[in-house]
Design a protein around this motif. Structure first.
Motif, PDB file in Angstrom:
ATOM      1  N   LEU A  73      28.646 -27.170 -34.400  1.00  0.00           N
ATOM      2  CA  LEU A  73      28.372 -25.967 -35.196  1.00  0.00           C
ATOM      3  C   LEU A  73      27.344 -26.276 -36.280  1.00  0.00           C
ATOM      4  O   LEU A  73      26.472 -25.457 -36.579  1.00  0.00           O
ATOM      5  N   GLU A  74      27.456 -27.443 -36.840  1.00  0.00           N
ATOM      6  CA  GLU A  74      26.514 -27.851 -37.880  1.00  0.00           C
ATOM      7  C   GLU A  74      25.102 -27.950 -37.296  1.00  0.00           C
ATOM      8  O   GLU A  74      24.128 -27.475 -37.901  1.00  0.00           O
ATOM      9  N   SER A  75      24.999 -28.526 -36.093  1.00  0.00           N
ATOM     10  CA  SER A  75      23.658 -28.660 -35.516  1.00  0.00           C
ATOM     11  C   SER A  75      23.120 -27.304 -35.050  1.00  0.00           C
ATOM     12  O   SER A  75      21.918 -27.151 -34.843  1.00  0.00           O
ATOM     13  N   ASP A 125      35.997  -8.973 -36.753  1.00  0.00           N
ATOM     14  CA  ASP A 125      36.244  -9.658 -35.477  1.00  0.00           C
ATOM     15  C   ASP A 125      34.939 -10.152 -34.847  1.00  0.00           C
ATOM     16  O   ASP A 125      34.939 -11.109 -34.077  1.00  0.00           O
ATOM     17  N   ASP A 126      33.829  -9.474 -35.156  1.00  0.00           N
ATOM     18  CA  ASP A 126      32.540  -9.897 -34.572  1.00  0.00           C
ATOM     19  C   ASP A 126      32.183 -11.331 -34.968  1.00  0.00           C
ATOM     20  O   ASP A 126      31.544 -12.040 -34.197  1.00  0.00           O
ATOM     21  N   ARG A 127      32.645 -11.769 -36.155  1.00  0.00           N
ATOM     22  CA  ARG A 127      32.332 -13.147 -36.578  1.00  0.00           C
ATOM     23  C   ARG A 127      32.974 -14.172 -35.634  1.00  0.00           C
ATOM     24  O   ARG A 127      32.408 -15.242 -35.398  1.00  0.00           O
ATOM     25  N   LEU A 128      34.182 -13.846 -35.115  1.00  0.00           N
ATOM     26  CA  LEU A 128      34.856 -14.762 -34.182  1.00  0.00           C
ATOM     27  C   LEU A 128      33.981 -14.986 -32.960  1.00  0.00           C
ATOM     28  O   LEU A 128      33.851 -16.103 -32.453  1.00  0.00           O
ATOM     29  N   TYR A 129      33.400 -13.879 -32.468  1.00  0.00           N
ATOM     30  CA  TYR A 129      32.619 -13.946 -31.234  1.00  0.00           C
ATOM     31  C   TYR A 129      31.259 -14.602 -31.467  1.00  0.00           C
ATOM     32  O   TYR A 129      30.731 -15.280 -30.597  1.00  0.00           O
ATOM     33  N   ARG A 130      30.702 -14.380 -32.634  1.00  0.00           N
ATOM     34  CA  ARG A 130      29.411 -14.981 -32.964  1.00  0.00           C
ATOM     35  C   ARG A 130      29.567 -16.510 -33.029  1.00  0.00           C
ATOM     36  O   ARG A 130      28.830 -17.240 -32.361  1.00  0.00           O
ATOM     37  N   VAL A 131      30.558 -16.977 -33.805  1.00  0.00           N
ATOM     38  CA  VAL A 131      30.782 -18.422 -33.928  1.00  0.00           C
ATOM     39  C   VAL A 131      31.288 -18.980 -32.597  1.00  0.00           C
ATOM     40  O   VAL A 131      30.892 -20.069 -32.170  1.00  0.00           O
ATOM     41  N   GLY A 132      32.163 -18.191 -31.908  1.00  0.00           N
ATOM     42  CA  GLY A 132      32.689 -18.626 -30.611  1.00  0.00           C
ATOM     43  C   GLY A 132      31.573 -18.838 -29.602  1.00  0.00           C
ATOM     44  O   GLY A 132      31.570 -19.825 -28.853  1.00  0.00           O
ATOM     45  N   PRO A 150      34.235  -3.495 -34.764  1.00  0.00           N
ATOM     46  CA  PRO A 150      32.961  -4.194 -34.970  1.00  0.00           C
ATOM     47  C   PRO A 150      32.278  -4.512 -33.627  1.00  0.00           C
ATOM     48  O   PRO A 150      32.954  -4.589 -32.601  1.00  0.00           O
ATOM     49  N   PRO A 151      30.945  -4.683 -33.637  1.00  0.00           N
ATOM     50  CA  PRO A 151      30.199  -4.900 -32.381  1.00  0.00           C
ATOM     51  C   PRO A 151      30.426  -6.304 -31.826  1.00  0.00           C
ATOM     52  O   PRO A 151      29.574  -7.186 -31.969  1.00  0.00           O
ATOM     53  N   VAL A 152      31.565  -6.519 -31.149  1.00  0.00           N
ATOM     54  CA  VAL A 152      31.940  -7.871 -30.730  1.00  0.00           C
ATOM     55  C   VAL A 152      31.115  -8.368 -29.539  1.00  0.00           C
ATOM     56  O   VAL A 152      30.775  -9.553 -29.460  1.00  0.00           O
ATOM     57  N   ALA A 153      30.771  -7.466 -28.597  1.00  0.00           N
ATOM     58  CA  ALA A 153      29.989  -7.911 -27.432  1.00  0.00           C
ATOM     59  C   ALA A 153      28.585  -8.321 -27.871  1.00  0.00           C
ATOM     60  O   ALA A 153      28.036  -9.323 -27.408  1.00  0.00           O
ATOM     61  N   GLN A 154      28.035  -7.554 -28.802  1.00  0.00           N
ATOM     62  CA  GLN A 154      26.707  -7.887 -29.342  1.00  0.00           C
ATOM     63  C   GLN A 154      26.737  -9.265 -30.013  1.00  0.00           C
ATOM     64  O   GLN A 154      25.838 -10.090 -29.826  1.00  0.00           O
ATOM     65  N   ALA A 155      27.814  -9.525 -30.770  1.00  0.00           N
ATOM     66  CA  ALA A 155      27.962 -10.817 -31.452  1.00  0.00           C
ATOM     67  C   ALA A 155      28.097 -11.948 -30.433  1.00  0.00           C
ATOM     68  O   ALA A 155      27.540 -13.034 -30.619  1.00  0.00           O
ATOM     69  N   ALA A 156      28.841 -11.665 -29.328  1.00  0.00           N
ATOM     70  CA  ALA A 156      29.041 -12.689 -28.295  1.00  0.00           C
ATOM     71  C   ALA A 156      27.719 -13.012 -27.600  1.00  0.00           C
ATOM     72  O   ALA A 156      27.488 -14.141 -27.177  1.00  0.00           O
ATOM     73  N   ARG A 157      26.868 -12.001 -27.443  1.00  0.00           N
ATOM     74  CA  ARG A 157      25.565 -12.243 -26.795  1.00  0.00           C
ATOM     75  C   ARG A 157      24.628 -12.989 -27.734  1.00  0.00           C
ATOM     76  O   ARG A 157      23.778 -13.752 -27.293  1.00  0.00           O
ATOM     77  N   SER A 158      24.790 -12.774 -29.051  1.00  0.00           N
ATOM     78  CA  SER A 158      23.891 -13.391 -30.022  1.00  0.00           C
ATOM     79  C   SER A 158      24.211 -14.872 -30.242  1.00  0.00           C
ATOM     80  O   SER A 158      23.419 -15.745 -29.914  1.00  0.00           O
ATOM     81  N   GLY A 159      25.392 -15.155 -30.778  1.00  0.00           N
ATOM     82  CA  GLY A 159      25.756 -16.551 -31.051  1.00  0.00           C
ATOM     83  C   GLY A 159      24.905 -17.206 -32.129  1.00  0.00           C
ATOM     84  O   GLY A 159      24.930 -18.411 -32.300  1.00  0.00           O
ATOM     85  N   GLU A 160      24.192 -16.411 -32.889  1.00  0.00           N
ATOM     86  CA  GLU A 160      23.300 -16.947 -33.932  1.00  0.00           C
ATOM     87  C   GLU A 160      24.111 -17.226 -35.199  1.00  0.00           C
ATOM     88  O   GLU A 160      24.706 -16.306 -35.771  1.00  0.00           O
ATOM     89  N   ILE A 161      24.185 -18.471 -35.629  1.00  0.00           N
ATOM     90  CA  ILE A 161      25.015 -18.804 -36.804  1.00  0.00           C
ATOM     91  C   ILE A 161      24.231 -19.565 -37.871  1.00  0.00           C
ATOM     92  O   ILE A 161      24.826 -20.260 -38.695  1.00  0.00           O
ATOM     93  N   LYS A 162      22.924 -19.428 -37.847  1.00  0.00           N
ATOM     94  CA  LYS A 162      22.114 -20.129 -38.856  1.00  0.00           C
ATOM     95  C   LYS A 162      22.541 -19.651 -40.257  1.00  0.00           C
ATOM     96  O   LYS A 162      22.582 -18.447 -40.514  1.00  0.00           O
ATOM     97  N   GLY A 163      22.889 -20.575 -41.141  1.00  0.00           N
ATOM     98  CA  GLY A 163      23.281 -20.213 -42.494  1.00  0.00           C
ATOM     99  C   GLY A 163      24.727 -19.745 -42.624  1.00  0.00           C
ATOM    100  O   GLY A 163      25.177 -19.437 -43.728  1.00  0.00           O
ATOM    101  N   TYR A 164      25.468 -19.700 -41.509  1.00  0.00           N
ATOM    102  CA  TYR A 164      26.875 -19.300 -41.566  1.00  0.00           C
ATOM    103  C   TYR A 164      27.669 -20.342 -42.343  1.00  0.00           C
ATOM    104  O   TYR A 164      27.476 -21.541 -42.157  1.00  0.00           O
TER     105      TYR A 164
END
Lengths: 524, 98
Positions: free
Chosen positions: A289-291, A468-475, A247-261
């Motif tokens: 994370l909530e905020s 695995d990309d979800r770990l990096y996005r939330v991380g 999965p695109p983990v570096a892309q997820a790490a750069r994004s960090g967008e978790i709205k609605g997660y």
């Protein structure tokens, strides 16, 4: 100390690629740092300065010739001594392999070299990766850079301590029951256990084959993601390797967008037995994370209570079988071969002298759990619990995108404190084990220091297999929230603190020899 | 269940590990505590639960049966504790009376 060692891996590679600094300078700066702090930290089992500098020179030459290199080219890295790498000994922290020089490279090592990463040496670990403190290493005790009297976690304690002490910019470890995530937590690093089968085990000395997985350590979420991409992927040399795209983990790490997660807090991993200082940081992180736009819910995984028991049956059973290969015949040490003793007697003596206490405990537990009359009650029951834990995860991931918990119930403890209390040691992995039993992916993210003792706390994120990309996005979202809350990364709180000064208190100018470990001493 | 030093000695023999009397006496109570604590798994392991031996099920991984590059004899022997004439030298396998 050169300011270069304080850079992230991504930034270092950027500086090297832009010609702002040479890979040679970067690697040399890290060896200077190693000379300064290694006498205190004791993270390395072997250093490889000459080859590392030559590899850096090759990176510089390729860049001068206009070659486009990977996103981590020229970055110095510490390799857990569980991976085979030609030219350096591979001890796995055990006397039984003292002096063994493997005749081949692990797939992970090949990928690191292909990506132009610079392996500066091999780092300490619990013997055969069995432990949560790196104290079971037969060679040395590694110290936590945040407080030298404390353990660096384990089994990948050397990987974590070297990175937290800024001796390397990245490191690689393996995770069987938490051996990347727990040391990452107690050193304030990002550590990821990728989905089982997404990282090759070829050339990794086996502990428990159905659980072992190599993975990255970084000081930032993006650094870990870039390393994750460099080492992962299908390998026909590992029959349990998954032939699926990473999965695109570096892309997820750069994004960090978790709205609605949707984030599920595991009810069973918290409360009694958890340090208040750990729970405080954990709860603050949920608010962060909530905020950032996530929805938080409590999720029950009722069978997680039995995970530790199942793990301490399945893992030792696989250990007792895997470690049968250390028979004193083809490689490793041989003890007591006086020309009169039989092969079996020599085998017994070699394994008695070559294995440490924790390895002996686990081999014997495994032998017991697999023996006639006990197999069904112990190993058979544990395999059923494994199914129940997988079902708990399946049900939970139908409701939420990721599950979260503290990475470990406590922060680091004092060196020696749990050495003769195996159960207390095992409990450090209480929260990390379920992910290994189910084969899903999980990460530990630094979320601050405990108000009880000023030591780092880790926050665990778990996601379904191959997500695995979800770990990096939330991380990444959490990393940003924590940096905003504390005015910078948690690791910055180490720099300039009294612990930081203690790291280089007895600085030595002398360079280390290329290889610290010599050939096997004659034990017979 | 109480694991005695004699039980541990029997298991150590099966596992081919030479243990001293002191080690046996030290290990027995520790192993006993561990086994007692892990025994709880049998409480939830009902008959209708299918066992899982591997996290992610993969079966029958095949490859072509073809000659591929592999170790030279020298590489294979490079870690041998004792070698002789291009072979592993091992202690005697059979005793005189066998």
């Amino acid at each position: 100390m050169s300011g270069l060692v304080l850079q992230t891996a991504a930034d270092l590679a950027g500086l090297i690629a832009a010609g702002e600094v040479s890979a040679h300078e970067v690697v040399a700066a890290h060896f200077e740092r190693i000379a300064q702090v290694e006498p205190q930290v004791q993270a390395f089992l072997a250093l490889d300065e000459e080859r590392a500098l030559a590899a850096a020179d090759r990176v510089d030459a390729k860049l001068a010739a206009g070659e486009k290199l990977g996103p981590l080219a020229g970055v110095p890295l510490g390799l857990k001594d569980i991976f085979t790498y030609q030219g350096l000994p591979c001890t796995v922290g055990s006397r039984i392999l003292e002096g063994w020089h493997p005749p081949y490279d692990a797939t992970v090592v090949k990928r690191l070299l292909d990506a132009d990463l610079i392996i500066v040496g091999k780092v300490n670990m619990d013997e055969f990766a069995m432990g949560s403190s790196t104290e079971s290493s037969a060679y040395k005790v590694t110290h936590n850079p945040w407080n030298l009297d404390y353990i660096p976690g384990g089994s990948s304690g050397g990987s974590a301590a070297a990175l937290a002490a800024f001796e390397v910019a990245l490191s690689v470890g393996t995770d069987t029951g938490g051996s990347i995530r727990q040391p990452a937590a107690v050193n304030s690093l990002v550590g990821v256990k990728p989905t089982y089968g997404s990282n090759s085990r070829f050339g990794v000395v086996a502990m428990a084959s159905s659980l072992d997985v190599p993975g990255p350590f970084g000081r930032t979420v993006l650094d870990a993601a870039l390393l994750h991409e460099a080492i992962s992927g299908y390998d026909p040399m590992d029959s349990t390797s998954l032939n699926l795209p990473i999965p695109p983990v570096a892309q997820a790490a750069r994004s960090g967008e978790i709205k609605g997660y949707r984030i599920g807090v595991v009810k069973e991993l918290g409360g009694e037995g958890y340090a208040p200082g750990v729970l405080q940081r954990f709860n603050e992180s949920l608010a962060l994370l909530e905020s950032a736009g996530a929805e938080i819910a409590e999720i029950s995984c009722p069978h997680f209570t039995y995970a530790l028991g199942a793990y301490y049956l399945i893992m030792p059973s696989e250990v007792s079988s895997n470690l049968a290969r250390f028979d004193a015949m083809r490689y490793g040490i041989r003890v007591g071969d006086d020309g009169k003793r039989s092969a079996e007697e020599v085998m017994n003596l070699t394994r008695g002298a070559g294995f440490g206490a924790e390895v002996k405990r686990r081999v014997i537990i495994g032998t017991y759990a697999l023996s006639a009359g006990y197999y069904d009650a112990y190993y058979g029951s544990a395999l059923k619990v494994r199914t129940l834990i997988q079902q708990d995860f399946d049900a939970a991931f139908a409701k939420v995108d990721v599950l979260v918990s503290p990475t470990s119930p406590t922060t680091a403890w004092k060196i020696g404190e749990r050495l003769d209390d195996p159960l207390a040691m095992y409990k450090a992995d209480l929260c990390t084990i379920p992910a290994n039993l189910a084969g899903i992916c999980a990460a530990s993210i630094p979320v601050g220091l405990s108000s009880e003792n000023g030591l780092p706390v880790g926050f665990q994120i778990m996601a379904p297999a191959m997500a695995d990309d979800r770990l990096y996005r939330v991380g990444a979202a959490l990393e940003r929230g924590v940096a905003d809350a504390f005015g910078g990364p948690v690791l910055n709180q180490l720099i300039g603190s009294p612990a930081w000064d203690a790291l280089s208190a007895q600085a030595v100018a002398a360079r280390f020899p290329n290889i610290i470990l010599g050939l096997a001493e004659n034990l017979s | 269940m109480a694991l005695s030093p004699d039980d541990v000695a029997r298991l150590a023999r099966l596992a081919r590990i030479d243990l001293s009397q002191a080690e046996l006496e030290h290990l027995a109570p520790q192993l006993d505590v561990i086994l007692e604590s892990v025994a709880e798994v049998s409480k939830v392991a009902a008959d209708d639960v299918k066992p899982t031996s591997h996290a992610i099920e993969i079966a029958n991984v095949f490859r072509e049966d073809e000659v591929r590059p592999s170790f030279t004899a020298q590489q294979a022997l490079s870690g041998a504790p004792v070698k002789e004439s291009g072979r592993f030298r091992v202690p005697q396998i059979l005793q005189e009376d066998e």
